[in-house]
Design a protein around this motif. Structure first.
Motif, PDB file in Angstrom:
ATOM      1  N   SER A 200      -0.292 -10.066   2.891  1.00  0.00           N
ATOM      2  CA  SER A 200      -0.304  -9.288   4.132  1.00  0.00           C
ATOM      3  C   SER A 200       0.912  -8.365   4.208  1.00  0.00           C
ATOM      4  CB  SER A 200      -0.377 -10.196   5.356  1.00  0.00           C
ATOM      5  OG  SER A 200       0.774 -11.017   5.435  1.00  0.00           O
ATOM      6  N   HIS A 201       2.058  -8.837   3.712  1.00  0.00           N
ATOM      7  CA  HIS A 201       3.256  -7.992   3.695  1.00  0.00           C
ATOM      8  C   HIS A 201       3.083  -6.809   2.745  1.00  0.00           C
ATOM      9  CE1 HIS A 201       5.556 -10.656   6.211  1.00  0.00           C
ATOM     10  NE2 HIS A 201       5.416 -11.664   5.364  1.00  0.00           N
ATOM     11  N   LEU A 202       2.493  -7.062   1.575  1.00  0.00           N
ATOM     12  CA  LEU A 202       2.283  -5.986   0.606  1.00  0.00           C
ATOM     13  C   LEU A 202       1.397  -4.890   1.190  1.00  0.00           C
ATOM     14  CD1 LEU A 202       1.640  -8.123  -2.607  1.00  0.00           C
ATOM     15  CD2 LEU A 202       3.739  -6.892  -2.025  1.00  0.00           C
ATOM     16  N   ILE A 203       0.341  -5.278   1.873  1.00  0.00           N
ATOM     17  CA  ILE A 203      -0.580  -4.306   2.446  1.00  0.00           C
ATOM     18  C   ILE A 203       0.070  -3.576   3.619  1.00  0.00           C
ATOM     19  CG2 ILE A 203      -2.829  -3.972   3.559  1.00  0.00           C
ATOM     20  CD1 ILE A 203      -2.805  -4.801   0.487  1.00  0.00           C
ATOM     21  N   GLU A 204       0.713  -4.316   4.506  1.00  0.00           N
ATOM     22  CA  GLU A 204       1.366  -3.665   5.649  1.00  0.00           C
ATOM     23  C   GLU A 204       2.448  -2.697   5.180  1.00  0.00           C
ATOM     24  OE1 GLU A 204       3.768  -4.634   9.798  1.00  0.00           O
ATOM     25  OE2 GLU A 204       3.040  -6.310   8.590  1.00  0.00           O
ATOM     26  N   LEU A 205       3.230  -3.117   4.211  1.00  0.00           N
ATOM     27  CA  LEU A 205       4.274  -2.243   3.667  1.00  0.00           C
ATOM     28  C   LEU A 205       3.667  -0.972   3.079  1.00  0.00           C
ATOM     29  CD1 LEU A 205       7.139  -1.512   2.739  1.00  0.00           C
ATOM     30  CD2 LEU A 205       6.791  -3.016   0.788  1.00  0.00           C
ATOM     31  N   SER A 206       2.603  -1.126   2.298  1.00  0.00           N
ATOM     32  CA  SER A 206       1.978   0.048   1.679  1.00  0.00           C
ATOM     33  C   SER A 206       1.444   1.011   2.740  1.00  0.00           C
ATOM     34  CB  SER A 206       0.881  -0.372   0.704  1.00  0.00           C
ATOM     35  OG  SER A 206      -0.196  -0.994   1.364  1.00  0.00           O
ATOM     36  N   GLU A 207       0.889   0.477   3.820  1.00  0.00           N
ATOM     37  CA  GLU A 207       0.389   1.324   4.901  1.00  0.00           C
ATOM     38  C   GLU A 207       1.528   2.057   5.605  1.00  0.00           C
ATOM     39  OE1 GLU A 207      -1.777  -1.619   7.110  1.00  0.00           O
ATOM     40  OE2 GLU A 207      -3.605  -1.305   5.932  1.00  0.00           O
ATOM     41  N   ARG A 208       2.639   1.367   5.801  1.00  0.00           N
ATOM     42  CA  ARG A 208       3.790   2.015   6.440  1.00  0.00           C
ATOM     43  C   ARG A 208       4.385   3.110   5.561  1.00  0.00           C
ATOM     44  NH1 ARG A 208       7.464  -2.300   9.650  1.00  0.00           N
ATOM     45  NH2 ARG A 208       8.948  -0.616   9.310  1.00  0.00           N
ATOM     46  N   VAL A 209       4.407   2.882   4.259  1.00  0.00           N
ATOM     47  CA  VAL A 209       4.920   3.908   3.341  1.00  0.00           C
ATOM     48  C   VAL A 209       4.005   5.130   3.368  1.00  0.00           C
ATOM     49  CG1 VAL A 209       5.360   4.466   0.910  1.00  0.00           C
ATOM     50  CG2 VAL A 209       6.204   2.324   1.880  1.00  0.00           C
ATOM     51  N   ALA A 210       2.699   4.905   3.394  1.00  0.00           N
ATOM     52  CA  ALA A 210       1.754   6.023   3.438  1.00  0.00           C
ATOM     53  C   ALA A 210       1.976   6.879   4.679  1.00  0.00           C
ATOM     54  CB  ALA A 210       0.323   5.505   3.398  1.00  0.00           C
ATOM     55  N   ALA A 211       2.288   6.258   5.790  1.00  0.00           N
ATOM     56  CA  ALA A 211       2.487   6.984   7.043  1.00  0.00           C
ATOM     57  C   ALA A 211       3.911   7.512   7.220  1.00  0.00           C
ATOM     58  CB  ALA A 211       2.136   6.075   8.216  1.00  0.00           C
ATOM     59  N   ALA A 212       4.830   7.077   6.401  1.00  0.00           N
ATOM     60  CA  ALA A 212       6.248   7.404   6.587  1.00  0.00           C
ATOM     61  C   ALA A 212       6.533   8.895   6.569  1.00  0.00           C
ATOM     62  CB  ALA A 212       7.103   6.695   5.537  1.00  0.00           C
ATOM     63  N   ASP A 213       5.848   9.643   5.711  1.00  0.00           N
ATOM     64  CA  ASP A 213       6.095  11.089   5.636  1.00  0.00           C
ATOM     65  C   ASP A 213       5.147  11.877   6.544  1.00  0.00           C
ATOM     66  OD1 ASP A 213       3.735  10.848   4.213  1.00  0.00           O
ATOM     67  OD2 ASP A 213       4.504  11.747   2.366  1.00  0.00           O
ATOM     68  N   GLU A 214       4.447  11.147   7.423  1.00  0.00           N
ATOM     69  CA  GLU A 214       3.549  11.726   8.423  1.00  0.00           C
ATOM     70  C   GLU A 214       2.376  12.498   7.826  1.00  0.00           C
ATOM     71  OE1 GLU A 214       5.899  13.805  11.312  1.00  0.00           O
ATOM     72  OE2 GLU A 214       7.067  12.016  11.773  1.00  0.00           O
ATOM     73  N   ASP A 215       2.013  12.188   6.581  1.00  0.00           N
ATOM     74  CA  ASP A 215       0.883  12.835   5.929  1.00  0.00           C
ATOM     75  C   ASP A 215       0.248  11.819   4.984  1.00  0.00           C
ATOM     76  OD1 ASP A 215      -0.935  14.719   4.912  1.00  0.00           O
ATOM     77  OD2 ASP A 215       0.456  15.306   3.320  1.00  0.00           O
ATOM     78  N   VAL A 216      -0.816  11.168   5.443  1.00  0.00           N
ATOM     79  CA  VAL A 216      -1.483  10.172   4.613  1.00  0.00           C
ATOM     80  C   VAL A 216      -2.474  10.893   3.702  1.00  0.00           C
ATOM     81  CG1 VAL A 216      -2.883   8.083   4.564  1.00  0.00           C
ATOM     82  CG2 VAL A 216      -1.192   8.402   6.376  1.00  0.00           C
ATOM     83  N   HIS A 217      -2.113  10.953   2.442  1.00  0.00           N
ATOM     84  CA  HIS A 217      -2.916  11.642   1.420  1.00  0.00           C
ATOM     85  C   HIS A 217      -4.062  10.726   0.972  1.00  0.00           C
ATOM     86  CE1 HIS A 217      -3.797  13.410  -2.530  1.00  0.00           C
ATOM     87  NE2 HIS A 217      -3.249  14.521  -2.053  1.00  0.00           N
ATOM     88  N   PRO A 218      -5.218  11.278   0.608  1.00  0.00           N
ATOM     89  CA  PRO A 218      -6.331  10.443   0.130  1.00  0.00           C
ATOM     90  C   PRO A 218      -5.959   9.555  -1.061  1.00  0.00           C
ATOM     91  CG  PRO A 218      -7.100  12.675   0.558  1.00  0.00           C
ATOM     92  CD  PRO A 218      -5.609  12.685   0.735  1.00  0.00           C
ATOM     93  N   HIS A 219      -5.064  10.020  -1.924  1.00  0.00           N
ATOM     94  CA  HIS A 219      -4.647   9.184  -3.055  1.00  0.00           C
ATOM     95  C   HIS A 219      -3.800   7.999  -2.588  1.00  0.00           C
ATOM     96  CE1 HIS A 219      -5.281  12.858  -5.832  1.00  0.00           C
ATOM     97  NE2 HIS A 219      -6.386  12.142  -5.746  1.00  0.00           N
ATOM     98  N   GLU A 220      -3.080   8.165  -1.495  1.00  0.00           N
ATOM     99  CA  GLU A 220      -2.332   7.039  -0.935  1.00  0.00           C
ATOM    100  C   GLU A 220      -3.300   5.983  -0.393  1.00  0.00           C
ATOM    101  OE1 GLU A 220       1.873   8.985   0.511  1.00  0.00           O
ATOM    102  OE2 GLU A 220       0.125   9.315   1.799  1.00  0.00           O
ATOM    103  N   VAL A 221      -4.381   6.445   0.222  1.00  0.00           N
ATOM    104  CA  VAL A 221      -5.405   5.517   0.710  1.00  0.00           C
ATOM    105  C   VAL A 221      -6.011   4.755  -0.470  1.00  0.00           C
ATOM    106  CG1 VAL A 221      -7.642   5.336   1.886  1.00  0.00           C
ATOM    107  CG2 VAL A 221      -5.886   6.904   2.762  1.00  0.00           C
ATOM    108  N   GLN A 222      -6.260   5.442  -1.579  1.00  0.00           N
ATOM    109  CA  GLN A 222      -6.791   4.783  -2.771  1.00  0.00           C
ATOM    110  C   GLN A 222      -5.800   3.749  -3.314  1.00  0.00           C
ATOM    111  OE1 GLN A 222      -7.702   8.132  -5.318  1.00  0.00           O
ATOM    112  NE2 GLN A 222      -9.880   8.006  -4.797  1.00  0.00           N
ATOM    113  N   ALA A 223      -4.515   4.072  -3.288  1.00  0.00           N
ATOM    114  CA  ALA A 223      -3.498   3.129  -3.766  1.00  0.00           C
ATOM    115  C   ALA A 223      -3.478   1.870  -2.900  1.00  0.00           C
ATOM    116  CB  ALA A 223      -2.124   3.794  -3.782  1.00  0.00           C
ATOM    117  N   ILE A 224      -3.640   2.036  -1.597  1.00  0.00           N
ATOM    118  CA  ILE A 224      -3.683   0.881  -0.688  1.00  0.00           C
ATOM    119  C   ILE A 224      -4.915   0.036  -0.988  1.00  0.00           C
ATOM    120  CG2 ILE A 224      -3.924   0.166   1.726  1.00  0.00           C
ATOM    121  CD1 ILE A 224      -2.263   2.739   2.419  1.00  0.00           C
ATOM    122  N   LYS A 225      -6.048   0.679  -1.229  1.00  0.00           N
ATOM    123  CA  LYS A 225      -7.269  -0.063  -1.582  1.00  0.00           C
ATOM    124  C   LYS A 225      -7.075  -0.834  -2.885  1.00  0.00           C
ATOM    125  CE  LYS A 225     -10.555   2.955   0.773  1.00  0.00           C
ATOM    126  NZ  LYS A 225     -11.669   3.910   0.612  1.00  0.00           N
TER     127      LYS A 225
END
Length: 151
Positions: free
Chosen positions: A102-127
């Motif tokens: 759960s920490h790994l997933i939450e962290l990855s989601e926060r990193v994706a949002a950190a630069d205020e632009d969630v790129h589709p490749h970031e979504v794929q990395a989280i998946k």
């Protein structure tokens, strides 16, 4: 490109059982680094978010912020190489039976949002991280394996 026989400091650390705290920190950092490199623009705010998340949760109290920062930079560079999937798997496997998913997933989601632009490749990395946390084989305790061998 790195030589297959050449081990970097992160790889050496995660293979030593005595470095359990370090293994957990590396697993957390790589989940953030994987998302950070997914859009090909690693931002300092993404590295800072990884460190902030780890500190807020108290997940690696013995690891300094400078060490976490250098881990992030080293792993982000390593994840840009063709064998990045093996790096992720090899880093997550030693801690697969810890309750870190759960920490790994939450962290990855926060990193994706950190630069205020969630790129589709970031979504794929989280998946990909979600999938890996579900299917990675659980690490076998060393003591149980040696006891089973004796009996």
């Amino acid at each position: 490109m790195s030589d297959a026989n050449d081990t970097n400091s992160i790889e050496a650390e995660i293979t030593e059982p005595s470095r359990f705290n370090e293994q957990a920190a590396v697993a957390l950092v790589i989940s953030g680094a994987l998302v950070a490199v997914a859009d090909r623009r690693v931002s300092p705010v993404e590295r800072d978010e990884v460190i902030r998340f780890i500190r807020e949760r108290g997940l690696a109290p013995l690891i300094s912020d400078d060490r976490l920062s250098s881990m992030f930079d080293e792993l982000a560079a390593r994840l840009e190489e063709p064998d990045f999937a093996n790096v992720v798997i090899d880093t997550l496997r030693p801690v697969s039976d810890l309750p870190l998913s759960s920490h790994l997933i939450e962290l990855s989601e926060r990193v994706a949002a950190a630069d205020e632009d969630v790129h589709p490749h970031e979504v794929q990395a989280i998946k990909l991280l979600r999938l890996l946390t579900l299917v990675l084989p659980r690490a076998k305790p060393v003591g149980a394996a040696s006891t089973a061998a004796k009996g």
